[in-house]
Design a protein around this motif. Structure first.
Motif, mmCIF file in Angstrom:
data_model
loop_
_atom_site.group_PDB
_atom_site.id
_atom_site.type_symbol
_atom_site.label_atom_id
_atom_site.label_comp_id
_atom_site.label_asym_id
_atom_site.label_seq_id
_atom_site.Cartn_x
_atom_site.Cartn_y
_atom_site.Cartn_z
ATOM 1 N N ILE A 72 -4.279 7.193 8.274
ATOM 2 C CA ILE A 72 -3.857 6.604 6.993
ATOM 3 C C ILE A 72 -5.028 6.555 6.021
ATOM 4 O O ILE A 72 -4.888 6.858 4.827
ATOM 5 N N ALA A 73 -6.219 6.195 6.531
ATOM 6 C CA ALA A 73 -7.406 6.156 5.667
ATOM 7 C C ALA A 73 -7.707 7.534 5.086
ATOM 8 O O ALA A 73 -8.078 7.661 3.915
ATOM 9 N N SER A 74 -7.536 8.586 5.900
ATOM 10 C CA SER A 74 -7.789 9.947 5.432
ATOM 11 C C SER A 74 -6.904 10.285 4.235
ATOM 12 O O SER A 74 -7.368 10.817 3.219
ATOM 13 N N ILE A 75 -5.631 9.956 4.363
ATOM 14 C CA ILE A 75 -4.676 10.255 3.289
ATOM 15 C C ILE A 75 -4.973 9.422 2.042
ATOM 16 O O ILE A 75 -4.947 9.929 0.911
ATOM 17 N N MET A 76 -5.260 8.135 2.242
ATOM 18 C CA MET A 76 -5.548 7.257 1.104
ATOM 19 C C MET A 76 -6.777 7.734 0.336
ATOM 20 O O MET A 76 -6.769 7.833 -0.904
ATOM 21 N N ILE A 126 0.824 -1.210 0.000
ATOM 22 C CA ILE A 126 0.000 0.000 0.000
ATOM 23 C C ILE A 126 0.866 1.271 0.000
ATOM 24 O O ILE A 126 0.570 2.223 -0.726
ATOM 25 N N PRO A 127 1.940 1.325 0.801
ATOM 26 C CA PRO A 127 2.774 2.533 0.751
ATOM 27 C C PRO A 127 3.329 2.856 -0.638
ATOM 28 O O PRO A 127 3.608 4.019 -0.925
ATOM 29 N N GLU A 128 3.499 1.842 -1.498
ATOM 30 C CA GLU A 128 3.926 2.114 -2.875
ATOM 31 C C GLU A 128 2.965 3.074 -3.562
ATOM 32 O O GLU A 128 3.380 3.963 -4.318
ATOM 33 N N TYR A 129 1.675 2.875 -3.335
ATOM 34 C CA TYR A 129 0.673 3.765 -3.937
ATOM 35 C C TYR A 129 0.874 5.201 -3.460
ATOM 36 O O TYR A 129 0.748 6.158 -4.241
ATOM 37 N N GLU A 131 3.536 6.726 -2.650
ATOM 38 C CA GLU A 131 4.640 7.396 -3.347
ATOM 39 C C GLU A 131 4.206 7.838 -4.744
ATOM 40 O O GLU A 131 4.540 8.930 -5.195
ATOM 41 N N LYS A 132 3.442 6.987 -5.416
ATOM 42 C CA LYS A 132 2.950 7.343 -6.750
ATOM 43 C C LYS A 132 2.038 8.565 -6.683
ATOM 44 O O LYS A 132 2.063 9.413 -7.576
ATOM 45 N N ARG A 133 1.231 8.651 -5.620
ATOM 46 C CA ARG A 133 0.262 9.753 -5.520
ATOM 47 C C ARG A 133 0.848 10.992 -4.845
ATOM 48 O O ARG A 133 0.557 12.125 -5.236
ATOM 49 N N PHE A 134 1.658 10.799 -3.798
ATOM 50 C CA PHE A 134 2.193 11.940 -3.057
ATOM 51 C C PHE A 134 3.704 12.049 -3.265
ATOM 52 O O PHE A 134 4.162 12.655 -4.204
ATOM 53 N N ASP A 135 4.496 11.453 -2.350
ATOM 54 C CA ASP A 135 5.945 11.465 -2.518
ATOM 55 C C ASP A 135 6.574 10.347 -1.692
ATOM 56 O O ASP A 135 5.893 9.647 -0.942
ATOM 57 N N GLY A 136 7.890 10.219 -1.829
ATOM 58 C CA GLY A 136 8.596 9.139 -1.157
ATOM 59 C C GLY A 136 8.574 9.245 0.352
ATOM 60 O O GLY A 136 8.536 8.236 1.059
ATOM 61 N N THR A 137 8.602 10.490 0.869
ATOM 62 C CA THR A 137 8.584 10.676 2.324
ATOM 63 C C THR A 137 7.274 10.183 2.925
ATOM 64 O O THR A 137 7.261 9.538 3.985
ATOM 65 N N THR A 138 6.156 10.474 2.243
ATOM 66 C CA THR A 138 4.849 9.993 2.716
ATOM 67 C C THR A 138 4.829 8.472 2.750
ATOM 68 O O THR A 138 4.342 7.860 3.705
ATOM 69 N N ARG A 139 5.388 7.874 1.710
ATOM 70 C CA ARG A 139 5.461 6.407 1.652
ATOM 71 C C ARG A 139 6.237 5.847 2.841
ATOM 72 O O ARG A 139 5.781 4.907 3.510
ATOM 73 N N SER A 140 7.393 6.430 3.129
ATOM 74 C CA SER A 140 8.235 5.920 4.214
ATOM 75 C C SER A 140 7.569 6.103 5.576
ATOM 76 O O SER A 140 7.619 5.218 6.435
ATOM 77 N N LEU A 141 6.943 7.257 5.773
ATOM 78 C CA LEU A 141 6.265 7.516 7.048
ATOM 79 C C LEU A 141 5.141 6.518 7.293
ATOM 80 O O LEU A 141 5.015 5.952 8.389
ATOM 81 N N ILE A 142 4.313 6.296 6.272
ATOM 82 C CA ILE A 142 3.198 5.354 6.419
ATOM 83 C C ILE A 142 3.721 3.946 6.653
ATOM 84 O O ILE A 142 3.180 3.183 7.470
#
Length: 526
Positions: A418-422, A103-106, A108-119
């Motif tokens: 996490i649901a809010s961001i997704m 799921i964090p891969e998504y 990064e595609k939508r936001f950025d790499g930092t968001t992916r790593s944090l989640i």
């Protein structure tokens, strides 16, 4: 002795069957280890999803909750069918089209790499803090109650529970560490059949006994004993007010069944979109039926024991098992319970290993890591998390509203931000990466403060809904000052056939109608 033999026999059979099915599979690639080689069928996905979800925190915790509060708690289960419809028709086609492993891969595609790593880090922490300790502890309660382990070993009850936690943790981690997702999914399917058979035996045999051979007469007697327990419409001051179905519970269910790595990873491993949709919708059918196993026995327990176990509600299910199951079945059912514990435990470990290896290690630590190295890191991660979970398990004892309610309260720490961001990422094109990160930390702080620091007289599920709305407002405001700068579509990387299942919409409509009918019919029991 007979109980022990049937327990060991069924447990050994599952282990042998998993080894036999996987003896020729290659586990040295990331797709092979983390996604079962993208080879899972709809039946396997549904069985694995159900067993990943249903474990002793349900058998013990939810039956304890229904024993004390009645059928209002089925909202956790039957509303899952609606979320699974959304996941099957909307989320999984998007995920498979992007060729995701996590799921964090998504993100990064939508936001950025930092968001992916944090989640990714949030998710790994959430597994250790919430689900794994409760699964281990409820499993230990059940096995200790059935086998009287503390008496056999001549130790205190608390020490017996601790030793059982360690044993379950070690065995469960071996599946995840050495077998990967496919081993988890195959063992889940076998244990799933065992859970359905053993789980149904408990209420059926109890009702046959109560009704002097007639199940319907048994149900009638249980109902007449406490008709209020059969009502599904919770009052404002109940453990599950009816209003929460339309606030935070909606967000929670969408997250759990459509965005939760532990659950949705099974669908990521599907042969194709058709099998993924089958798996999700078959799971929806099972979730509507499962209250017979994880809610009804608690109400039957009230018929037998009255309110004598209200202060120890999580012990009602083991007490019922020992009362209604013949001795020859107790060992088999204990093995099924063990399988349910192992299923959830090793599924969560596998998902955590997947997230850490791909979203943290490969991105931030060793970008050139090969396939074998990632699998090794995954196994090491599973081992470390298993140790932490074992050490954390005793701290969840004596939850005031029961272990299941505690699990849900703790889940809210991570699920709702996490649901809010997704959901913002899926449906609101203008939300920026900075806004997503702001909502993540605000949501985390808001829920911790309102739930565990300040005494606020609002049901925690309503707090989920309030938090979600505030997160959305915050993201709109932050995005106005720090707008999204790039809007290009990411490259499509489909790895499976994307032809939809032709009956997906038909079965989805049936699930929606049946869910509504449950509330119409059982909402008028009083």
């Amino acid at each position: 002795m007979q109980t022990v033999l049937t327990f060991v026999g069924f447990t050994a059979f599952v282990a042998f069957y998993v080894w036999y099915k996987l003896r020729k599979d290659k586990m040295d690639s990331s797709d092979g280890y983390f996604l079962g080689g993208r080879s899972l069928s709809g039946i396997i996905i549904a069985g694995s999803m159900l067993l990943t979800n249903i474990s002793t925190e349900h058998l013990i915790g939810m039956n304890g909750l229904s024993y004390k509060n009645g059928f209002i708690v089925i909202a956790w289960e039957v509303t899952s069918a609606l979320a699974l419809v959304v996941a099957a028709l909307y989320f999984i086609p998007k995920y498979l089209q992007m060729g995701l492993t996590t799921i964090p891969e998504y993100l990064e595609k939508r936001f950025d790499g930092t968001t992916r790593s944090l989640i990714a880090l949030f998710l790994v922490v959430s597994f250790v803090v919430t689900l794994l300790p409760i699964v281990l502890y409820t499993g230990a309660i059940n096995l200790e109650s059935i086998f009287n382990i503390s008496e056999v070993l001549g130790v205190s009850k608390s020490k017996g529970l601790w030793m059982t936690v360690v044993a379950i943790g070690i065995i469960g981690s071996l599946y995840a560490i050495f077998g990967g997702l496919k081993a988890v999914a195959v063992s889940d399917t076998v244990n799933g059949y065992g859970l359905l058979i053993g789980g149904l035996l408990v209420p059926v045999l109890a009702l046959v006994s109560i009704g002097d051979g007639n199940i319907l007469e048994g149900i009638s007697k249980v109902y007449e004993n406490a008709p209020e327990k059969f009502n599904v419409i919770g009052t404002k001051d109940s453990v599950m007010p009816f209003g929460v179905l339309f606030t935070g519970l909606v967000i929670n269910q969408l997250y759990f069944w459509g965005m939760n790595q532990t659950i949705i990873q099974r669908a990521f491993g599907a042969k194709n979109l058709k099998e993924a949709q089958k798996g999700l919708l078959y799971t929806g059918i099972l979730k509507i039926l499962i209250p017979v196993i994880i809610v009804l026995p608690g109400v039957i327990g009230f018929y037998y024991f009255g309110d004598s176990l209200y202060d120890n509600q999580d012990y009602i299910y083991p007490a019922l098992i020992k009362k209604v199951l013949p001795l020859s079945f107790v060992g088999f059912f204990a093995a099924v319970v063990m399988g349910a514990v192992l299923s959830t435990f090793n599924s969560v470990l596998n998902s955590a290993a997947t997230i850490f290896s791909i979203d943290v290690y490969k991105r931030l630590i060793n970008k050139n890591a090969g396939e074998k190295r990632l699998v090794w890191i995954g196994r090491a991660t599973s081992s470390v998390l298993a140790i932490f979970a074992i050490l954390s398990a005793p701290f969840v004892a004596n939850a005031p509203e029961g272990l299941y309610q505690l699990l849900q309260q703790l889940n809210g720490i991570f699920f709702i931000p996490i649901a809010s961001i997704m959901l913002a990422g899926f449906f609101l094109k203008n939300i920026s990466a900075i806004a997503a990160k702001a909502a993540l930390f605000f949501g985390l702080a808001f829920y911790l403060l309102t739930s565990f620091v300040f005494k606020i007289n609002i049901h925690f599920i309503h707090l989920w809904g309030i938090e979600f709305v505030l997160n959305m407002i915050l993201m709109f405001i932050v995005s106005a000052y720090y707008p999204r700068k790039t809007f290009e579509d990411k490259v499509v990387t489909m790895k499976v056939d994307m032809k939809r299942w032709k009956y997906a919409y038909h079965l989805s409509a049936v699930l929606v109608v049946v869910t509504i009918l449950i509330y119409i019919l059982l909402g008028n029991t009083l």
